[in-house]
Design an enzyme around this catalytic site. Sequence first.
Site, short mmCIF file in Angstrom:
data_model
loop_
_atom_site.label_atom_id
_atom_site.label_comp_id
_atom_site.label_asym_id
_atom_site.label_seq_id
_atom_site.Cartn_x
_atom_site.Cartn_y
_atom_site.Cartn_z
N TYR A 59 -1.89 -0.19 10.52
CA TYR A 59 -1.97 -0.65 9.13
C TYR A 59 -0.80 -0.10 8.31
O TYR A 59 -0.14 -0.85 7.58
CB TYR A 59 -3.30 -0.21 8.52
CG TYR A 59 -3.43 -0.54 7.05
CD1 TYR A 59 -3.69 -1.84 6.64
CD2 TYR A 59 -3.28 0.45 6.07
CE1 TYR A 59 -3.80 -2.15 5.29
CE2 TYR A 59 -3.39 0.14 4.73
CZ TYR A 59 -3.65 -1.15 4.34
OH TYR A 59 -3.75 -1.46 3.01
N SER A 118 0.85 -1.20 0.00
CA SER A 118 0.00 0.00 0.00
C SER A 118 0.88 1.24 0.00
O SER A 118 1.97 1.23 0.59
CB SER A 118 -0.88 0.03 1.25
OG SER A 118 -1.57 1.27 1.34
P1 NDP Z 1 -11.20 -6.70 0.41
O1 NDP Z 1 -11.81 -6.47 1.75
O2 NDP Z 1 -12.09 -6.83 -0.76
O3 NDP Z 1 -10.24 -7.97 0.47
C1 NDP Z 1 -9.49 -8.31 1.59
C2 NDP Z 1 -9.06 -9.75 1.37
O4 NDP Z 1 -8.17 -10.16 2.41
C3 NDP Z 1 -10.24 -10.72 1.36
O5 NDP Z 1 -10.11 -11.57 0.26
C4 NDP Z 1 -10.05 -11.50 2.65
O6 NDP Z 1 -10.56 -12.82 2.55
C5 NDP Z 1 -8.55 -11.49 2.75
N1 NDP Z 1 -8.05 -11.83 4.06
C6 NDP Z 1 -8.16 -11.12 5.21
N2 NDP Z 1 -7.59 -11.81 6.21
C7 NDP Z 1 -7.09 -12.95 5.67
C8 NDP Z 1 -6.39 -14.07 6.21
N3 NDP Z 1 -6.06 -14.16 7.50
N4 NDP Z 1 -6.04 -15.06 5.36
C9 NDP Z 1 -6.35 -14.99 4.05
N5 NDP Z 1 -7.04 -13.99 3.50
C10 NDP Z 1 -7.40 -12.97 4.32
O7 NDP Z 1 -10.20 -5.49 0.20
P2 NDP Z 1 -9.16 -5.15 -0.95
O8 NDP Z 1 -9.32 -6.00 -2.12
O9 NDP Z 1 -9.20 -3.69 -1.11
O10 NDP Z 1 -7.80 -5.51 -0.19
C11 NDP Z 1 -6.85 -6.40 -0.74
C12 NDP Z 1 -5.47 -5.94 -0.34
O11 NDP Z 1 -5.25 -4.66 -0.91
C13 NDP Z 1 -5.25 -5.78 1.17
O12 NDP Z 1 -3.99 -6.33 1.50
C14 NDP Z 1 -5.23 -4.27 1.37
O13 NDP Z 1 -4.38 -3.92 2.43
C15 NDP Z 1 -4.66 -3.83 0.04
N6 NDP Z 1 -4.94 -2.45 -0.29
C16 NDP Z 1 -6.22 -2.02 -0.54
C17 NDP Z 1 -6.45 -0.70 -0.87
C18 NDP Z 1 -7.80 -0.16 -1.16
O14 NDP Z 1 -7.93 1.07 -1.27
N7 NDP Z 1 -8.83 -1.01 -1.32
C19 NDP Z 1 -5.35 0.26 -0.94
C20 NDP Z 1 -4.05 -0.29 -0.71
C21 NDP Z 1 -3.87 -1.60 -0.40
P3 NDP Z 1 -11.44 -13.50 3.74
O15 NDP Z 1 -12.54 -12.54 4.05
O16 NDP Z 1 -11.88 -14.80 3.19
O17 NDP Z 1 -10.49 -13.66 4.89
#
Ligand code: NDP
Length: 253
Positions: free
Chosen positions: A164, A151
């Site tokens: 975070y 990020s």
């Molecule tokens: P979402 O909430 O759509 O996705 C988050 C994902 O993380 C889900 O698929 C969730 O799956 C998974 N996850 C969380 N905990 C675990 C775990 N313990 N093991 C495996 N999977 C896990 O959000 P985003 O798509 O936006 O986020 C994806 C990534 O992008 C993150 O790392 C976030 O930090 C990063 N990001 C997002 C930004 C944004 O603006 N959206 C900006 C910068 C970075 P499940 O629920 O099944 O656990």
Amino acid sequence: MSWSACNLAGKTALVIGGNSGIGRAAAEALSNVGASVIIGYGHRESEAYAVSQQLQLVPGASTAIVSCNVADIDDVKSALATVHAKFGSVDIVVNAAGITEFVPIMDLNAITVDMWNRILHTNVIGAWNVGQSARSYLQDSEVGNLVFVGSIAGLTPSGSSIPYAVSKAALHHLAKLLAKAYSPRARVNVVAPGTIDTPWMEGHEEMIAASRANALLKRAGQPSEVADAILFLATTRYATGSVLVVDGGLSLG
Ligand code: NDP
């Protein structure tokens, strides 16, 4: 070599966090160029199943789902072993798993040790669990690419909360160290998105609005726009230890 960003036929990609948002878009992008894509889920199996069903609508697509809670190293190891046993190789691993708490940076008293532990455990130790467990598989592959979703919060003092932002800075550094540990036979890179319109942002529309106001490109990004960068890093032959910013110029605004 028989692979490129346009053709991953015969190659296998595990996308952890592929059941939502950026991970889901990455799974679609990898599947669209012919990779077998396994959706690794942490908690939401039904969402993983739905994505896999959607990928299977394309004739010839090969897909599966697997439990892969990054916070549990045994689950990560088991997921990789399952993918290898079923598909014969693990060529690409994308780790999009991440969690946060939305706490304004000025509000120090709202941050608890429990928040620190949970966020660091998933975002940093979880990434370590993936990096440690995936190395032997990726070094055995002719592709051999691990891609983390970091990020811009890890590059600038910003983001949804202090724990975070610190976790993403640590993830970026971890990826560079892993790039050394994976060399010379495999690569480790990071994509660092700005504000992306995913389920993550639900209830935090002010951050989408801030991107419209402050990003050089005057909007938040779409998951598919991060997936384009993930596809590049998933197929690169010469980039390793890099952090590719995809933020519409938000960190410059
Ligand atoms: P979402 O909430 O759509 O996705 C988050 C994902 O993380 C889900 O698929 C969730 O799956 C998974 N996850 C969380 N905990 C675990 C775990 N313990 N093991 C495996 N999977 C896990 O959000 P985003 O798509 O936006 O986020 C994806 C990534 O992008 C993150 O790392 C976030 O930090 C990063 N990001 C997002 C930004 C944004 O603006 N959206 C900006 C910068 C970075 P499940 O629920 O099944 O656990």
